[in-house]
Design a protein around this motif. Structure first.
Motif, PDB file in Angstrom:
ATOM      1  N   LYS A 177       1.909   0.951  14.905  1.00  0.00           N
ATOM      2  CA  LYS A 177       3.209   0.553  14.356  1.00  0.00           C
ATOM      3  C   LYS A 177       3.027   0.026  12.938  1.00  0.00           C
ATOM      4  N   ARG A 178       3.764   0.611  11.996  1.00  0.00           N
ATOM      5  CA  ARG A 178       3.652   0.184  10.598  1.00  0.00           C
ATOM      6  C   ARG A 178       4.232  -1.217  10.429  1.00  0.00           C
ATOM      7  N   ILE A 179       3.522  -2.048   9.681  1.00  0.00           N
ATOM      8  CA  ILE A 179       3.945  -3.445   9.526  1.00  0.00           C
ATOM      9  C   ILE A 179       3.916  -3.859   8.047  1.00  0.00           C
ATOM     10  N   ARG A 180       4.708  -4.851   7.732  1.00  0.00           N
ATOM     11  CA  ARG A 180       4.565  -5.555   6.454  1.00  0.00           C
ATOM     12  C   ARG A 180       3.637  -6.743   6.649  1.00  0.00           C
ATOM     13  N   SER A 181       3.798  -7.413   7.788  1.00  0.00           N
ATOM     14  CA  SER A 181       2.877  -8.464   8.211  1.00  0.00           C
ATOM     15  C   SER A 181       2.931  -8.529   9.734  1.00  0.00           C
ATOM     16  N   GLY A 182       1.853  -8.958  10.344  1.00  0.00           N
ATOM     17  CA  GLY A 182       1.815  -9.026  11.795  1.00  0.00           C
ATOM     18  C   GLY A 182       0.520  -9.635  12.273  1.00  0.00           C
ATOM     19  N   MET A 183       0.457  -9.903  13.593  1.00  0.00           N
ATOM     20  CA  MET A 183      -0.719 -10.517  14.195  1.00  0.00           C
ATOM     21  C   MET A 183      -1.547  -9.453  14.913  1.00  0.00           C
ATOM     22  N   LEU A 184      -2.835  -9.377  14.552  1.00  0.00           N
ATOM     23  CA  LEU A 184      -3.789  -8.474  15.191  1.00  0.00           C
ATOM     24  C   LEU A 184      -4.645  -9.290  16.136  1.00  0.00           C
ATOM     25  N   ARG A 185      -4.583  -8.988  17.438  1.00  0.00           N
ATOM     26  CA  ARG A 185      -5.311  -9.740  18.449  1.00  0.00           C
ATOM     27  C   ARG A 185      -6.574  -8.996  18.870  1.00  0.00           C
ATOM     28  N   PRO A 186      -7.550  -9.719  19.435  1.00  0.00           N
ATOM     29  CA  PRO A 186      -8.790  -9.062  19.879  1.00  0.00           C
ATOM     30  C   PRO A 186      -8.503  -7.893  20.817  1.00  0.00           C
ATOM     31  N   SER A 226       0.831  -1.198   0.000  1.00  0.00           N
ATOM     32  CA  SER A 226       0.000   0.000   0.000  1.00  0.00           C
ATOM     33  C   SER A 226       0.868   1.251   0.000  1.00  0.00           C
ATOM     34  N   ALA A 227       0.297   2.353  -0.487  1.00  0.00           N
ATOM     35  CA  ALA A 227       1.046   3.617  -0.564  1.00  0.00           C
ATOM     36  C   ALA A 227       1.231   4.240   0.813  1.00  0.00           C
ATOM     37  N   ASN A 228       0.185   4.198   1.658  1.00  0.00           N
ATOM     38  CA  ASN A 228       0.218   4.909   2.934  1.00  0.00           C
ATOM     39  C   ASN A 228       0.408   4.024   4.143  1.00  0.00           C
ATOM     40  N   GLY A 229       0.514   2.727   3.933  1.00  0.00           N
ATOM     41  CA  GLY A 229       0.895   1.847   5.020  1.00  0.00           C
ATOM     42  C   GLY A 229      -0.246   1.214   5.791  1.00  0.00           C
ATOM     43  N   THR A 230       0.089   0.083   6.431  1.00  0.00           N
ATOM     44  CA  THR A 230      -0.820  -0.654   7.299  1.00  0.00           C
ATOM     45  C   THR A 230      -0.203  -0.686   8.689  1.00  0.00           C
ATOM     46  N   TYR A 231      -1.028  -0.466   9.720  1.00  0.00           N
ATOM     47  CA  TYR A 231      -0.511  -0.304  11.080  1.00  0.00           C
ATOM     48  C   TYR A 231      -1.287  -1.183  12.054  1.00  0.00           C
ATOM     49  N   ILE A 232      -0.571  -1.752  13.017  1.00  0.00           N
ATOM     50  CA  ILE A 232      -1.184  -2.449  14.145  1.00  0.00           C
ATOM     51  C   ILE A 232      -0.783  -1.705  15.407  1.00  0.00           C
ATOM     52  N   ASN A 233      -1.781  -1.180  16.107  1.00  0.00           N
ATOM     53  CA  ASN A 233      -1.534  -0.388  17.326  1.00  0.00           C
ATOM     54  C   ASN A 233      -0.532   0.735  17.090  1.00  0.00           C
TER      55      ASN A 233
END
Length: 246
Positions: free
Chosen positions: A178-187, A169-176
């Motif tokens: 923090k920008r990630i390429r891949s990661g685990m999103l928990r409940p 993506s152009a603007n990034g994906t974030y978990i909490n």
């Protein structure tokens, strides 16, 4: 043409010639007593084979995109009135569509993404399998805003949460945050596509399993302020005491 409601919010409706009102009001031809539905939310006019949708309140989405003016409907279109989704089908496709709707209701999703900002605010998306989030109308979760790439991220449910993969993506994906390429999103955690944010929930759970990122830091900051105030008050009391002695 018929409207088939994926969540069972209303029985399938055959659109007759004339105007059909969609809303929460008692006089609505399609009455939807659900959160976010206005008394007269929209009207659908059929004249022969031509079917036209006219929004009367917001939000109304057609194939994932907000609708503000009258627009022609065709078979295969997906409509959303606030939290209620339905699909326009030919009469011959009704049985198949109802069957798909029944299967969807029977399969309770393991997780739910709840929109907490941007165009998806207040909307919930069940995650029962691998899904793509992006700006394109054919994405499983369509986010119609320029901040989001056409195919922005992919999510896949696992035993502990969602495996999230950024799709260049152009603007990034974030978990909490923090920008990630891949990661685990928990409940209870937060997923962001640039500034468009979602929270991951478990169906039936009253509260998120964990607090959103940064909440612990805010609590810690408040505790430090309280301790500092107590120390200052103590020092002031000591100063007053010694001033009285001298």
């Amino acid at each position: 043409m018929k409207l088939v409601f994926a969540g069972g919010e209303h029985v399938p409706v055959t659109l007759a010639d004339g105007v059909t009102v969609v809303g929460a009001g008692e006089g609505a031809g399609i009455q939807l007593a659900h959160p976010g539905i206005a008394p007269k939310h929209a009207q659908i006019e059929r004249r022969g084979e031509r079917v036209q949708l006219q929004p009367c309140a917001e939000p109304v989405l057609l194939n994932g995109r907000p609708v503000h003016d009258a627009i022609v409907l065709k078979a295969g279109d997906t409509l959303e009135f606030a939290s209620v989704r339905c699909r326009a089908v030919h009469a011959t496709a009704e049985a198949e569509a109802v069957d798909r709707s029944t299967r969807m209701r029977a399969a309770v999703p393991r997780y739910v993404l709840r929109g907490v900002s941007g165009p998806t605010f207040g909307r919930s998306f069940g995650v029962g399998g691998e899904m793509v989030l992006g700006r394109q109308a054919d994405c499983d979760v369509c986010v119609p805003t320029g901040e989001v790439s056409r195919r922005h991220a992919r999510i896949k449910p696992g035993p502990d949460g969602l495996l999230v993969e950024d799709l260049d993506s152009a603007n990034g994906t974030y978990i909490n945050g923090k920008r990630i390429r891949s990661g685990m999103l928990r409940p209870g955690e937060e997923l962001a596509l640039d500034t468009v944010r979602f929270m991951l929930l478990v169906p039936g759970a009253d509260m998120p399993a964990t607090a959103p990122a940064g909440s612990g830091q805010r609590r810690g900051y408040g505790v430090r302020i309280a301790v500092a105030v107590v120390i200052l008050l103590g020092l002031a009391a000591l100063g007053a005491h010694f001033a009285g002695v001298w």
